[in-house]
Scaffold this motif. Structure first.
Motif, PDB file in Angstrom:
ATOM      1  N   GLU A  84       0.857  -1.220  -0.157  1.00 23.77           N
ATOM      2  CA  GLU A  84      -0.083  -0.132   0.128  1.00 23.77           C
ATOM      3  C   GLU A  84       0.782   1.324   0.086  1.00 23.77           C
ATOM      4  N   GLU A  85       1.953   1.285   0.859  1.00 22.95           N
ATOM      5  CA  GLU A  85       2.900   2.340   0.871  1.00 22.95           C
ATOM      6  C   GLU A  85       3.412   2.649  -0.695  1.00 22.95           C
ATOM      7  N   PHE A  86       3.760   1.571  -1.261  1.00 25.62           N
ATOM      8  CA  PHE A  86       4.235   2.171  -2.668  1.00 25.62           C
ATOM      9  C   PHE A  86       2.967   2.700  -3.544  1.00 25.62           C
ATOM     10  N   ALA A  87       1.999   2.186  -3.401  1.00 26.04           N
ATOM     11  CA  ALA A  87       0.784   2.848  -4.153  1.00 26.04           C
ATOM     12  C   ALA A  87       0.669   4.238  -3.740  1.00 26.04           C
ATOM     13  N   ARG A  88       0.808   4.417  -2.337  1.00 27.53           N
ATOM     14  CA  ARG A  88       0.588   5.898  -2.116  1.00 27.53           C
ATOM     15  C   ARG A  88       1.483   6.723  -2.835  1.00 27.53           C
ATOM     16  N   LEU A  89       2.916   6.179  -2.759  1.00 23.26           N
ATOM     17  CA  LEU A  89       3.787   6.953  -3.304  1.00 23.26           C
ATOM     18  C   LEU A  89       3.492   7.094  -4.795  1.00 23.26           C
ATOM     19  N   ARG A  90       3.129   6.058  -5.587  1.00 17.42           N
ATOM     20  CA  ARG A  90       2.591   6.461  -6.940  1.00 17.42           C
ATOM     21  C   ARG A  90       1.616   7.601  -6.849  1.00 17.42           C
ATOM     22  N   SER A  91       0.519   7.607  -6.044  1.00 13.99           N
ATOM     23  CA  SER A  91      -0.448   8.599  -6.024  1.00 13.99           C
ATOM     24  C   SER A  91       0.322   9.907  -6.154  1.00 13.99           C
ATOM     25  N   TYR A  92       1.084  10.390  -5.308  1.00 16.41           N
ATOM     26  CA  TYR A  92       1.697  11.312  -5.090  1.00 16.41           C
ATOM     27  C   TYR A  92       2.694  11.827  -6.173  1.00 16.41           C
ATOM     28  N   LEU A  93       3.148  11.137  -7.087  1.00 12.82           N
ATOM     29  CA  LEU A  93       3.830  11.283  -8.217  1.00 12.82           C
ATOM     30  C   LEU A  93       3.319  11.165  -9.434  1.00 12.82           C
ATOM     31  N   LYS A  94       1.870  10.992  -9.367  1.00 17.51           N
ATOM     32  CA  LYS A  94       1.286  10.694 -10.901  1.00 17.51           C
ATOM     33  C   LYS A  94       0.888  12.121 -11.222  1.00 17.51           C
ATOM     34  N   ASP A  95       0.512  12.999 -10.554  1.00 17.42           N
ATOM     35  CA  ASP A  95       0.299  14.451 -11.165  1.00 17.42           C
ATOM     36  C   ASP A  95       1.237  15.209 -10.273  1.00 17.42           C
ATOM     37  N   ASP A  96       0.946  16.394  -9.880  1.00 17.59           N
ATOM     38  CA  ASP A  96       1.353  17.262  -8.917  1.00 17.59           C
ATOM     39  C   ASP A  96       0.925  17.277  -7.393  1.00 17.59           C
ATOM     40  N   SER A  97       0.306  16.068  -7.008  1.00 19.68           N
ATOM     41  CA  SER A  97      -0.043  15.863  -5.787  1.00 19.68           C
ATOM     42  C   SER A  97       0.856  16.104  -4.764  1.00 19.68           C
ATOM     43  N   TYR A  98       2.082  15.780  -5.249  1.00 22.27           N
ATOM     44  CA  TYR A  98       3.382  15.767  -4.046  1.00 22.27           C
ATOM     45  C   TYR A  98       3.271  17.255  -3.435  1.00 22.27           C
ATOM     46  N   LYS A  99       3.056  18.238  -4.350  1.00 19.95           N
ATOM     47  CA  LYS A  99       3.268  19.581  -3.999  1.00 19.95           C
ATOM     48  C   LYS A  99       2.223  19.919  -2.746  1.00 19.95           C
ATOM     49  N   SER A 100       1.104  18.962  -2.563  1.00 21.28           N
ATOM     50  CA  SER A 100       0.460  19.212  -1.329  1.00 21.28           C
ATOM     51  C   SER A 100       1.092  19.068  -0.074  1.00 21.28           C
ATOM     52  N   LEU A 101       2.262  18.275  -0.074  1.00 22.84           N
ATOM     53  CA  LEU A 101       3.031  17.817   1.129  1.00 22.84           C
ATOM     54  C   LEU A 101       3.801  18.930   1.698  1.00 22.84           C
ATOM     55  N   PHE A 102       3.983  19.815   0.951  1.00 17.77           N
ATOM     56  CA  PHE A 102       4.889  20.908   1.190  1.00 17.77           C
ATOM     57  C   PHE A 102       4.199  22.359   1.545  1.00 17.77           C
ATOM     58  N   LEU A 103       4.661  23.172   2.523  1.00 17.06           N
ATOM     59  CA  LEU A 103       4.093  24.456   2.443  1.00 17.06           C
ATOM     60  C   LEU A 103       4.694  25.456   1.529  1.00 17.06           C
ATOM     61  N   ARG A 104       4.060  25.720   0.821  1.00 15.25           N
ATOM     62  CA  ARG A 104       4.368  26.585  -0.616  1.00 15.25           C
ATOM     63  C   ARG A 104       4.248  28.052  -0.398  1.00 15.25           C
ATOM     64  N   TYR A 105       5.188  28.904  -1.039  1.00 12.89           N
ATOM     65  CA  TYR A 105       5.194  30.255  -1.006  1.00 12.89           C
ATOM     66  C   TYR A 105       4.226  30.720  -2.206  1.00 12.89           C
ATOM     67  N   ASP A 106       3.739  32.015  -1.880  1.00 11.70           N
ATOM     68  CA  ASP A 106       2.796  32.708  -2.855  1.00 11.70           C
ATOM     69  C   ASP A 106       3.871  32.835  -4.062  1.00 11.70           C
ATOM     70  N   GLU A 107       3.757  32.215  -5.356  1.00  9.04           N
ATOM     71  CA  GLU A 107       4.514  32.426  -6.293  1.00  9.04           C
ATOM     72  C   GLU A 107       4.357  33.714  -7.271  1.00  9.04           C
ATOM     73  N   ARG A 108       3.485  34.735  -6.899  1.00  9.21           N
ATOM     74  CA  ARG A 108       3.161  35.917  -7.182  1.00  9.21           C
ATOM     75  C   ARG A 108       4.190  37.057  -7.009  1.00  9.21           C
ATOM     76  N   MET A 109       4.844  36.721  -5.899  1.00  7.37           N
ATOM     77  CA  MET A 109       5.474  37.959  -5.076  1.00  7.37           C
ATOM     78  C   MET A 109       6.722  37.300  -4.426  1.00  7.37           C
ATOM     79  N   CYS A 110       7.727  38.023  -4.236  1.00  9.75           N
ATOM     80  CA  CYS A 110       8.760  37.837  -3.033  1.00  9.75           C
ATOM     81  C   CYS A 110       9.563  39.100  -3.195  1.00  9.75           C
ATOM     82  N   TYR A 111      10.456  39.177  -2.216  1.00  8.33           N
ATOM     83  CA  TYR A 111      11.482  40.280  -2.214  1.00  8.33           C
ATOM     84  C   TYR A 111      12.747  39.761  -1.600  1.00  8.33           C
TER      85      TYR A 111
END
Length: 682
Positions: free
Chosen positions: A270-297
């Motif tokens: 099951e763990e391998f299937a879960r890994l596949r689901s994260y890498l199937k599309d951009d689902s892996y990005k939901s595991l990380f706290l992402r910055y707002d790509e519209r802005m930075c300084y």
């Protein structure tokens, strides 16, 4: 200055009495009110010289008897001015003893003193210094142009918009569109609450319309704003996350399922299937706290001045940072960014003031740290998700290097807690050819891997302690073990940090005073007991700790033991050269998933245990009489009932007599009230 055609910036010289001459309170109200001309105070009825808003402090003593004390007063004044105003990038200072003048430059990390001179012999230098200060604009004096200090004590941050990547235009279209190109818009955020402070400041903030219009946008919804410093030649967290995601996207297009690092995980699990689901599309990005790509300084780099005259800070302690709400301020917890010097030996190279740049990032999601989740079951599920984020990083060849309570965050999605792995500031791509590391030691002391903390490979320690492999010395001298080198941070170390995080949760966060006291020596927030932690990695948790655990969490402790045994065995089996091969990490990578699978069978026992929401910080309480510590161990060491509460230790406050003082100060008449004054870097 007017006759010479020099612009004057409105600063005033204001005299502040010597704090040492008027008692412990610093200075009395009547003296300070009469002597400050045009200066503004950070608080009503303030008794500290630091209550004057200082642009450039000047410490003056008419003799050279107490030179060191005068300099310490200046350094303290500069430090307090920096801590009291987040909009400052740096500060200048001047110390005068008799006719000797020294110029100072201080950042939030380092203070440098220039060679002193005599204003009797060189009055032109003194005049030049004051003219430079009185004609300098705010940015030259160290104020950040993208931060405005507001009258209510809050701050207004300005972030630059990042232009979207448009289509590639033909030359004719490009010429026509040049005139229509507009400057990217700026984004403005007003701070509402300080989450964490120190080298990095983390705020809750709301987006407002503009610099002149403070009306909140998006119905006042709060975001997280991170204000941090990085080395001028280092990638920012913004750039690191983008680079990591690019490598993961490349991984998705490859035959990643046959990677050697995944050999220990059966493909039908099951763990391998879960890994596949994260890498199937951009689902892996939901595991990380992402910055707002519209802005930075990203600000301009500061000064870089090698110097043998770096002033020793009065205090090395600031507080750890986290992107989660409810930070626990604790002066004994910090993050270190350099190797610990050996006792009794001065550093070989003179210290340097490295160039830094200031960066602002916005994170749209407001998260909760893993130890602040309602129950232990919630925390273990989030940690399980966090390990998948780590495993994906490993497959892409990256290490996180700071797995800690403040960086494993969670957010509620559709009624369930979802992980947000945060703080990629120290994340790094592994080099397949690097057996030793030129990098400084990175990590949070509570959770840092033993090898990183001690700068000693367990493989080498085994060779020395058990096989007695040491370097022979001629002439009757004592044999000396091989010197330790900076340890390369590998996947093993991130996994061990996760192990320590789980140990800390089941001993110190489930309301069992007995286990908290028993584990106190392992979690003290400094490196004095690294040997004790090393013994745990080698031999496991002591009998005292295991017997003191809450009965309901003992199944988790039982699952942690084979986890530790496997990890320790991998440390011993893999020399530095063997650690360059990814297949050697396969057993350890699988062991973490086996642990989470094993404890699932007993989750009905421990999942509903509430986590203790203590304001005491990551520090065990002192033993209390009602625990019956004078009774036999069997009567006082076990927690079998519900969680108990403990009195949080009080935070140490800086007494008035401990504060520095100053005699002469340069004060800006335009400054506003002081706002609130963060990860210890040792």
């Amino acid at each position: 200055m007017e006759k010479a055609g020099l612009r004057e910036n409105g600063l005033r010289l204001s005299l502040v009495p010597d704090a040492g001459s008027v008692g412990k309170s610093g200075m009395d109200d009547s003296a300070s009110d009469n002597s400050v001309e045009g200066g503004q105070r950070s608080g009503e009825w303030s008794n500290s010289p630091a209550s004057v808003v200082l642009s450039v402090p000047v410490a003056l003593r008419l003799d050279e008897v107490n030179t060191s004390q005068n300099k310490e007063r200046l350094v303290q004044a500069m430090r307090e001015s920096m801590e009291g105003d987040i909009s400052r990038n740096f500060i200048y200072g001047i110390s005068v003893e008799d006719d000797r003048v020294s110029l100072w430059y201080s950042t939030r990390k380092t203070t440098v003193k220039a060679t002193s001179f005599s204003y009797v012999n060189r009055p032109d230098l003194l005049i030049r210094a004051f003219v430079s200060l009185f004609s300098a604009d705010r940015e030259v004096l160290g104020y950040e142009s993208h931060i405005t200090r507001l009258t209510d004590g809050s701050y207004l941050y300005e972030l630059d918009g990042i232009p979207p990547k448009g289509p590639i235009l033909k030359s004719s279209h490009r010429l026509r569109s040049k005139s229509a190109q507009k400057q990217p818009q700026s984004f403005f955020f007003k701070t509402t609450h300080l989450i964490s402070k120190g080298h990095t400041h983390i705020w809750n903030a709301v987006e407002v319309t503009s610099k002149s219009n403070m009306k909140p946008k998006h119905k006042g919804q709060e975001i997280v704003l991170k204000d941090t410093w990085v080395d001028a030649d280092s990638a920012t967290e913004f750039e690191l996350q983008r680079s990591l995601f690019q490598d993961i996207d490349s991984l998705k297009q490859s035959d990643w399922e046959s990677l050697p690092i995944l050999m220990g995980i059966p493909s039908d699990r099951e763990e391998f299937a879960r890994l596949r689901s994260y890498l199937k599309d951009d689902s892996y990005k939901s595991l990380f706290l992402r910055y707002d790509e519209r802005m930075c300084y990203t600000g301009r780099p500061g000064k870089s001045l090698p110097s043998e005259l770096v002033w020793k800070p009065l205090s090395n302690h600031v507080e750890p940072d986290t992107l989660a709400e409810g930070v626990e301020h604790n002066e004994q917890s910090w993050r270190t960014s350099q190797r610990k010097p050996r006792e009794g030996k001065p550093p070989r190279n003179p210290p340097t003031l490295s160039s830094k740049k200031r960066c602002f990032f916005v994170f749209p999601e407001t998260c909760t740290r893993v130890s602040h989740l309602p129950t232990l079951g919630d925390a273990m599920e989030v940690l399980n998700q966090a390990y998948f984020a780590l495993l994906i990083m490993f497959c892409a060849g990256w290490v996180h290097r700071d797995i800690s309570d403040g960086n494993v965050l969670a957010i509620k999605v559709d009624g369930k807690w979802s992980v947000r792995l945060a703080d990629l500031e120290f994340a790094k791509k592994c080099s397949p050819k690097l057996a030793t590391s030129p990098d400084a030691t990175i990590g949070t002391p509570y959770f840092i891997a033993y090898e990183i903390e001690a700068s000693l490979l367990l493989w080498v320690r085994y060779e020395i302690d058990f096989k007695k492999v040491i370097l022979p010395v001629w002439g009757g001298g004592k044999a000396i073990p091989p010197p330790s080198k900076a340890i390369v941070h590998t996947f093993f170390h991130d996994i061990e940090s996760l192990w320590w995080l789980i140990v800390w949760l089941i001993t110190s966060r489930i309301g069992c005073d007995a286990s908290k006291i028993a584990a106190h020596a392992l979690f003290q927030g400094h490196f004095a007991d690294s040997e004790r932690r090393g013994n745990v990695v080698i031999g496991g948790l002591s009998h005292d700790i295991v017997s003191s655990l809450h009965d309901d969490v003992k199944p988790i402790a039982a699952g942690l033991e084979p986890f530790r045994v496997q990890l320790y065995g991998d440390y011993l089996r893999n020399s530095p050269e063997m650690r360059l091969k990814y297949e050697n990490y396969a057993p350890a990578c699988a062991t973490a998933l086996i642990f989470f699978d094993d404890i699932r069978e007993s989750c009905d026992v421990w999942a509903s245990l509430p986590l203790q929401q203590s304001l005491a910080g990551m520090r065990a309480p002192q033993p209390r009489p009602q625990l019956g510590l004078n009774q036999p161990a069997s009567e006082a060491s076990t927690c079998s009932s519900g969680p108990t509460t403990s009195r949080p230790p009080t935070k140490r406050k800086l007494r008035g007599s401990e504060r520095g003082s100053l005699v002469l100060s340069s004060v800006s008449s335009l400054s506003c009230d002081a706002g609130p004054a963060k990860r210890i870097k040792l």
